[in-house]
Design a protein around this motif. Structure first.
Motif, PDB file in Angstrom:
ATOM      1  N   TYR A  28       0.804  -1.204   0.086  1.00 45.62           N
ATOM      2  CA  TYR A  28      -0.166   0.052   0.084  1.00 45.62           C
ATOM      3  C   TYR A  28       1.079   1.265   0.032  1.00 45.62           C
ATOM      4  CZ  TYR A  28      -3.542  -3.495   1.431  1.00 45.62           C
ATOM      5  OH  TYR A  28      -4.261  -4.491   1.397  1.00 45.62           O
TER       6      TYR A  28
ATOM      7  N   ILE B 170     -10.442   1.977  -7.180  1.00 44.98           N
ATOM      8  CA  ILE B 170     -10.760   1.896  -5.704  1.00 44.98           C
ATOM      9  C   ILE B 170     -11.105   3.312  -5.128  1.00 44.98           C
ATOM     10  CG2 ILE B 170      -9.201   1.737  -3.468  1.00 44.98           C
ATOM     11  CD1 ILE B 170      -7.111   0.296  -5.286  1.00 44.98           C
TER      12      ILE B 170
ATOM     13  N   TYR C 297     -11.521   5.439  -1.743  1.00 39.22           N
ATOM     14  CA  TYR C 297     -10.938   5.667  -0.309  1.00 39.22           C
ATOM     15  C   TYR C 297     -11.978   6.607   0.458  1.00 39.22           C
ATOM     16  CZ  TYR C 297      -6.483   4.099  -2.743  1.00 39.22           C
ATOM     17  OH  TYR C 297      -5.647   3.481  -3.577  1.00 39.22           O
TER      18      TYR C 297
ATOM     19  N   SER D  53     -10.684   2.013   5.144  1.00 38.12           N
ATOM     20  CA  SER D  53     -11.080   3.003   4.091  1.00 38.12           C
ATOM     21  C   SER D  53     -11.265   2.588   2.777  1.00 38.12           C
ATOM     22  CB  SER D  53     -10.140   4.179   4.252  1.00 38.12           C
ATOM     23  OG  SER D  53     -10.252   4.798   5.466  1.00 38.12           O
ATOM     24  N   ARG D  54     -10.507   1.618   2.340  1.00 37.40           N
ATOM     25  CA  ARG D  54     -10.473   1.264   0.815  1.00 37.40           C
ATOM     26  C   ARG D  54     -11.591   0.622   0.247  1.00 37.40           C
ATOM     27  NH1 ARG D  54      -5.258   1.091   2.796  1.00 37.40           N
ATOM     28  NH2 ARG D  54      -3.660   2.378   1.560  1.00 37.40           N
TER      29      ARG D  54
END
Length: 625
Positions: free
Chosen positions: A583, A613, A615, A603-604
């Motif tokens: 990450y 993705i 966030y 969060s992802r």
């Protein structure tokens, strides 16, 4: 004058049937959804117009946010303490620091786009109910957003009208052979069909442009016959002004038209005045709005001038002030000259791969028998020259369709004149029997060159279209409508803003407020400081293939600066997911303030694997000013 007669009805019917058939195949079998930022941008603004919200936009350009906020009374470059001090002073005077009438991020007026195409879409959206988002949610198995088909349906309608208009106009100017051949090349040209199914406004521009040529031709004909030509000239001015209101790039050929009218019609300089007055009347309201919102006549559209200079419009739009746009003054002239030369290199491709269109430049040297036809070619040439300069400034000269590329408007008339020139040369041959063979051979060969790519792919297009009729094939990468319309929308709050590399798609498919990714974290903080005063915040960051697709690392780094680790994380995760996922967002020192909010383990959210993705900021409360 060659008026349409019964002899021309059969070719017209053939043209009409073929036009409807080919357009139908492209629309029903080869449509993958909207594939350009500009088309989505127009569509989301049109939906807001249909809701009665005016020309408000879901795509917030950073440079417009800072400019609008400053004009409204808030200097976002000050510290929070300084802003609170100013706010307290204003409160003591019974005033507010920020004038919401001048700037509101939740109702930000668009100053980037010309209005006519947007207003047309808005009218159709209102009748179809597209303004009611929930009625058009992608709840089934289809991968194509149905309102995309409505947008493209409007574009296809104007394509059909443009071809039929060109048939009538060229029949007047030339004869049935040239009119039929030109229309056939338009129908069988891949580029024309791509624009027709892109949702871009080029087909609407072509419709008005064709009729502008028609009225200009009529004015020239009336002048030769000593008849009144002012009203046809005004009609031409109205049509070319509509081209400008459909796309601001149309101002360049309009300038050429005014110059031609001022020179060709005597007394010199007088007859460009009606055209100029007509243009100013048409532009008065958009200029007034831009002036009141941004302080400039051209609004945010001014910054599109950097497209040809930097290669990417968003580099300018995502800057906070014009002084930070990375372009050196001494390189401007060099860049424009290089872009003009590139326009020449790509001329054949941008004219739709129409071989005889290239002959137009030679046809300029040929004197046609009818004066109005001969003079019309110089009118077209006078509009094309400034258009090339405009395209050199407002486009990046890359392959593919573009909002600022308008060579396609000239292609039918270039082809008609080129064809007439070639046929005139053939007619001079002494062997009468050979003339008809040469004429047919040249026209057939040119048509084959233009249509071969389409004809070779047509069986495959139909077969794939039938097999995938239930679901469709989206324009992925980089656009995944289902993920945006369903997953992204349900995982984000209505009042929160989304920082993303495809704000147009987020604004259209998810109906959320979106901001383009700036280059510096400090710039992000400035933007969020603006949002605080309206009770908002950046609630999530969405990274998609838009930021990495077909780009090398140097280009990505140049475009995204300190946000480069964020946009590259999906690519790294995709390569390391089977072993030990890396990450890199969490390890960037510059992005540390954002990682605390958006880089936590929960969060992802993976909308389309590691390629797309979301966030999320998991803080429950919005930051307070």
């Amino acid at each position: 004058m060659n008026e349409p007669s019964s002899a021309s009805r059969t070719p017209f019917i053939i043209i009409l049937i073929l036009l409807l058939a080919i357009t139908g195949v492209q629309y029903f079998f080869n449509f993958n959804g909207l594939g350009t930022d500009a088309a989505m941008d127009h569509a989301q603004i049109a939906r807001n117009v249909a809701r009665g919200q005016g020309m408000t936009t879901n795509w917030l350009r950073p440079i417009q946010m800072v400019s609008g906020s400053t004009r409204a009374g808030l200097n976002p470059f000050l510290s929070d303490a300084q802003i609170h001090e100013q706010e307290a002073i204003r409160a003591g005077q019974g005033e507010t620091l920020v004038d919401p009438e001048k700037f509101n991020p939740y109702a930000l007026r668009d100053t980037r786009n010309a209005p006519l195409n947007i207003l047309t879409e808005a009218a159709v959206f209102r009748m179809a109910g597209v303004h009611k988002f929930d009625l058009w949610s992608m709840t089934g198995s289809s991968m194509i957003y149905l309102p995309d088909r409505i947008v493209v349906g409007i574009s296809c309608m104007f394509f059909i009208l443009s071809v039929l208009s060109c048939y009538y106009i060229l029949l007047r100017m030339f004869d049935v052979t040239i009119a039929c051949f030109t229309c056939l090349t338009m129908i069988l040209s891949n580029l024309f069909l791509q624009y027709a199914t892109s949702g871009l406004p080029q087909m609407m521009m072509l419709f008005f442009f064709a009729w502008g040529i028609h009225f200009l031709y009529t004015a020239l004909q009336n002048k030769e016959e000593n008849r009144a030509f002012l009203w046809p000239l005004i009609g031409s001015s109205i049509c070319f002004s509509c081209v400008c209101l459909t796309g601001w790039i149309g101002l360049w050929p309009m300038a050429g038209f005014l110059i031609f009218a001022g020179i060709r019609f005597k007394p010199h300089g007088l007859y460009c005045i009606p055209g100029l007055i007509t243009l100013l009347l048409f532009l008065a309201y958009p200029i007034y709005i831009n002036r009141s919102l941004s302080g400039g006549f051209f609004g945010t559209a001014y910054y599109t001038i950097f497209t040809g200079l930097t290669g990417n419009e968003e580099i300018a739009m995502n800057a906070l002030v014009s002084g930070s746009i990375p372009i050196a003054a001494q390189k401007v002239v060099t860049s424009v000259i290089n872009n003009i030369l590139t326009q020449g290199d790509l001329l054949y491709e941008n004219l739709g791969n129409l071989p005889l269109a290239m002959v137009f430049l030679l046809a300029l040297l040929h004197k046609f028998k009818r004066p109005e036809v001969n003079q019309s070619k110089w009118g077209i040439f006078a509009m094309w020259v400034p258009a090339v300069i405009g395209m050199a400034i407002y486009t990046s000269n890359k392959t593919g369709i573009s909002l600022g590329q308008i060579q396609i408007l000239f292609a039918p008339f270039f082809t008609a004149y080129g064809t007439a020139f070639v046929l005139n040369l053939i007619a001079r041959h002494s062997n009468k029997e050979l003339i008809s063979i040469l004429r047919g051979g040249v026209l057939l060969l040119s048509l084959l060159i233009t249509s071969l790519p389409l004809l070779l792919n047509l069986p495959h297009i139909v077969r794939v279209g039938i097999l995938t009729a239930g679901r469709g094939i989206p324009a992925w990468p980089p656009y995944y409508p289902l993920g945006l319309n369903r997953d992204l929308r349900t995982q984000t709050a209505e009042k929160d803003f989304i920082l993303t590399d495809q704000p147009s798609a987020v604004g259209w498919y998810a109906d959320r407020k979106a901001i383009g990714i700036p280059k510096m974290v400090e710039q992000f903080m400035v933007l969020e400081r603006i949002l605080k005063f309206h009770g908002g915040k950046v609630g999530s960051i969405l990274v998609t293939p838009s930021s990495t697709s077909k780009m090398n690392l140097r280009t990505i780094s140049s475009s995204y600066g300190e946000f480069t680790p964020l946009v590259l994380e999906g690519t790294v995760l995709f390569q390391t997911k089977d072993k030990n996922p890396v990450y890199i967002f969490d390890h960037s020192r510059a992005l540390a303030p954002l990682a605390q909010r958006f880089g936590t383990p929960d969060s992802r959210q993976f909308i389309q694997g590691a390629e797309m993705i979301l966030y999320k900021d998991l803080q429950k409360t919005a930051p307070q000013p």
